[in-house]
Design a protein around this motif. Structure first.
Motif, short mmCIF file in Angstrom:
data_model
loop_
_atom_site.label_atom_id
_atom_site.label_comp_id
_atom_site.label_asym_id
_atom_site.label_seq_id
_atom_site.Cartn_x
_atom_site.Cartn_y
_atom_site.Cartn_z
N GLY A 360 24.29 75.75 -13.61
CA GLY A 360 23.12 75.31 -12.87
C GLY A 360 21.83 75.97 -13.30
N SER A 361 21.92 77.08 -14.03
CA SER A 361 20.71 77.76 -14.51
C SER A 361 20.20 77.18 -15.83
N ASP A 362 20.95 76.24 -16.40
CA ASP A 362 20.59 75.63 -17.68
C ASP A 362 20.04 74.22 -17.43
N PRO A 363 18.74 74.00 -17.66
CA PRO A 363 18.17 72.67 -17.39
C PRO A 363 18.88 71.55 -18.14
N GLN A 364 19.30 71.79 -19.38
CA GLN A 364 19.98 70.75 -20.14
C GLN A 364 21.33 70.41 -19.52
N ALA A 365 22.05 71.43 -19.01
CA ALA A 365 23.33 71.17 -18.35
C ALA A 365 23.11 70.38 -17.06
N ARG A 366 22.03 70.71 -16.33
CA ARG A 366 21.75 69.98 -15.08
C ARG A 366 21.45 68.51 -15.35
N LEU A 367 20.82 68.23 -16.47
CA LEU A 367 20.46 66.85 -16.78
C LEU A 367 21.70 65.98 -16.95
N ARG A 368 22.85 66.56 -17.26
CA ARG A 368 24.08 65.76 -17.34
C ARG A 368 24.35 65.06 -16.02
N LEU A 369 24.03 65.75 -14.90
CA LEU A 369 24.27 65.16 -13.59
C LEU A 369 23.29 64.04 -13.26
N ALA A 370 22.17 63.99 -13.98
CA ALA A 370 21.23 62.88 -13.80
C ALA A 370 21.59 61.70 -14.70
N GLU A 371 22.34 61.97 -15.75
CA GLU A 371 22.65 60.94 -16.74
C GLU A 371 24.07 60.40 -16.63
N GLU A 372 24.98 61.19 -16.09
CA GLU A 372 26.38 60.78 -16.00
C GLU A 372 26.80 60.70 -14.54
N ALA A 373 27.70 59.78 -14.25
CA ALA A 373 28.20 59.64 -12.89
C ALA A 373 28.98 60.88 -12.48
N PHE A 374 28.82 61.27 -11.23
CA PHE A 374 29.56 62.42 -10.71
C PHE A 374 31.05 62.26 -10.95
N GLY A 375 31.59 61.08 -10.70
CA GLY A 375 33.03 60.87 -10.85
C GLY A 375 33.52 61.10 -12.26
N ASP A 376 32.75 60.69 -13.26
CA ASP A 376 33.15 60.90 -14.66
C ASP A 376 33.17 62.39 -14.99
N LEU A 377 32.17 63.14 -14.50
CA LEU A 377 32.14 64.58 -14.75
C LEU A 377 33.34 65.27 -14.10
N VAL A 378 33.67 64.88 -12.87
CA VAL A 378 34.78 65.52 -12.16
C VAL A 378 36.11 65.17 -12.81
N LEU A 379 36.28 63.95 -13.26
CA LEU A 379 37.51 63.60 -13.99
C LEU A 379 37.68 64.50 -15.21
N ASP A 380 36.59 64.73 -15.93
CA ASP A 380 36.66 65.61 -17.10
C ASP A 380 37.05 67.03 -16.70
#
Length: 402
Positions: A360-380
Motif C-alpha cells: 500500500g505504500s507503493d503508488p504503482q502497486a496501488r494502481l493495480r487495484l484501480a486497473e484490475e478487478a478485486f476478484g482477479d487479484l484475490v484469485l491470484d
C-alpha cells in the motif's frame, strides 16, 4: 537494581519495591547518598516506560447509539480491529458444529477437498499443510471453506463463486445446518458493523455499498489448530505456526474463536497485541481494500495466530467480507499522494515477511487495484497461498510477501 516487568498503570508504585532506600529519613548528606537518590529517580523513570499498558482492542456494542460507538470505532480504525457485541450470533453452537465437521473420518474429509481444477477457488476441506501464507512456514491446522449455497447446476459467474463441497453424507446433519445458518447470520452482522463504522468515522465511502455484490463470493473459513508437537511427520524441521503473519486482503474479517487464544496483531510500536477470546464477543479485523478505499482512515493490521499450548487445540470461524468481484479502487484513491504509510517502521521490522494484497505504500502497486478487478487479484493471491503447501514449489513468493 532490578526493574519490574509488569505492564500496567501506576508505574511508579510498581517500581517502589525495587528501588534503593535513602538513609537518614531522606536527607542527603554525602555524595554516596546523592548517587543513591539519583538512581531512585532514574529507575522510576525507566519503570514508568516499561509499565505502560499495551494498546487494548476496543469494544463496540452494535446496540449502542452511534454517538457512543464513535469513540470505539475511532480507536479501532487506528488499530485495525475491534471486539464486537450486540451481534446476535450463536458462537457456541457454531463452534460445536465446526468440531463435529473436523471430527469426521479423515477419508471423508479428504474426499471433500477442492478437486475441480479451479485454482484459487476456495471451497471444501484443507488438510494439514495444504496452504501457507508464507512458503517458509508449516501452518499446523486443518480447515474447511464454504459460502453462499450456489445451485449445483447453475453456471458460475466468476472464479470466486460455485457450489460448496460438503462431506459426503452430510445432508441433513445438524452441524451442517448450523454452519449454513451461521454463514448468513455472520454476513448480516458484518454488514451492520461496517455500516456503523463508516457512519461513525464519516468515511469517504458509501457505507451501504462496501460489501454489496460480494454476498455470493465472501467465504467462511473454519480452522482447527494443533499444538506444535503433533503430526511430527509432516515437514519435519520446518518452522511451525498457526497462521503466518499477514494482512487481510478484503474489506473486513469477522472472527469467532474459542477460549484458547493465540490471535495477535501488531501495534504501532511493533509489539504483538493479544486479542482476548472473551465469551460472547467476535473480532472484526479491517482489511487492505478498506484501508486504500478509505484513503488511510482505517488501518489493515498485520496479524498472526500462534499454535495452542501442549495438549490443547484451537477452533475458529472466520468470515472474509469481499466487495463485488468486479470492484476497482477509484483512481483518485489509488493515486492519493497524502495516503499515510500502510505500516510503521516498527511494525515492518517486527513482522519481517508477511502476506498482503499489495504494497500500500507503493503508488504503482496501488494502481493495480484501480486497473484490475478485486476478484482477479484475490484469485491470484489464493493461488499463491495454495502453492505454498507442503511439497509444492513456492508460487512467486516475492509477490506474496512484503
Amino acid at each position: 537494581l532490578r526493574l519490574p516487568t509488569c505492564r500496567r498503570p501506576g508505574a511508579l508504585l510498581c517500581a517502589l519495591p525495587h528501588l534503593p532506600k535513602i538513609p537518614n529519613g531522606g536527607m542527603i548528606r554525602s555524595r554516596r547518598e546523592l548517587i543513591a537518590a539519583t538512581s531512585i529517580f532514574a529507575v522510576a523513570a525507566l519503570a514508568a516506560l516499561c509499565c505502560q499498558p499495551r494498546p487494548s482492542v476496543p469494544l463496540v456494542d452494535l446496540r449502542a447509539p452511534a454517538s457512543v460507538q464513535r469513540e470505539a470505532w475511532a480507536a479501532g480504525a487506528a488499530l485495525g480491529a475491534v471486539r464486537l457485541v450486540g451481534h446476535d450470533l450463536d458462537i457456541a453452537a457454531a463452534l460445536n458444529a465446526s468440531r463435529s465437521l473436523f471430527a469426521l473420518p479423515e477419508p471423508t474429509k479428504l474426499a471433500a477437498g477442492s478437486l475441480d481444477g479451479r485454482p484459487g477457488f476456495q471451497r471444501g476441506y484443507l488438510a494439514i499443510g495444504g496452504e501457507s501464507g508464507l512458503a517458509a512456514n508449516l501452518e499446523l491446522k486443518e480447515g474447511f471453506c464454504y459460502g453462499y449455497e450456489w445451485p449445483a447446476n447453475a453456471p458460475v459467474e466468476n472464479g470466486l463463486c460455485g457450489p460448496n463441497l460438503w462431506p459426503e453424507g452430510s445432508e441433513g446433519a445438524p452441524w451442517r445446518a448450523e454452519l449454513t445458518h451461521y454463514f448468513h447470520a455472520a454476513a448480516g452482522a458484518m454488514q451492520r458493523a461496517t455500516a456503523h463504522m463508516a457512519e461513525a468515522l464519516l468515511l469517504p465511502v458509501d457505507a451501504a455499498s462496501l460489501l454489496r455484490g460480494g454476498e455470493r463470493i465472501s467465504i467462511m473459513r473454519l480452522f482447527h489448530y494443533f499444538s506444535a508437537a503433533e503430526h511430527a511427520h509432516i515437514a519435519p524441521g520446518k518452522p511451525r505456526t498457526g497462521s503466518s503473519a499477514h494482512t487481510d486482503w478484503h474489506v473486513a474479517t469477522l472472527i469467532a474463536q474459542d477460549g484458547t487464544g493465540g490471535l495477535q496483531l501488531l501495534g504501532a510500536d511493533g509489539a504483538w497485541v493479544g486479542v482476548p477470546p472473551l465469551a460472547g464477543e467476535v473480532v472484526v479485523l479491517l482489511g487492505d481494500y478498506l484501508h486504500l478505499l478509505s484513503r488511510g482512515a482505517t488501518h489493515s493490521p498485520i496479524h498472526r495466530v500462534l499454535l495452542p499450548p501442549e495438549r490443547r487445540h484451537r477452533y475458529s470461524l472466520t468470515l472474509f467480507g469481499y466487495p463485488s468481484f468486479d470492484a476497482t479502487l477509484p483512481a483518485e484513491a489509488a493515486a492519493a499522494a497524502e495516503l499515510p504509510p500502510s505500516h510503521t517502521r516498527a511494525q515492518l521490522a517486527a513482522a519481517g515477511a508477511f502476506n498482503t494484497l499489495v504494497n500500500g505504500s507503493d503508488p504503482q502497486a496501488r494502481l493495480r487495484l484501480a486497473e484490475e478487478a478485486f476478484g482477479d487479484l484475490v484469485l491470484d493471491k489464493w493461488r499463491g497461498v495454495a502453492a505454498n503447501r507442503v511439497g509444492s514449489r513456492s508460487y512467486r513468493a516475492g509477490s506474496d510477501a512484503v
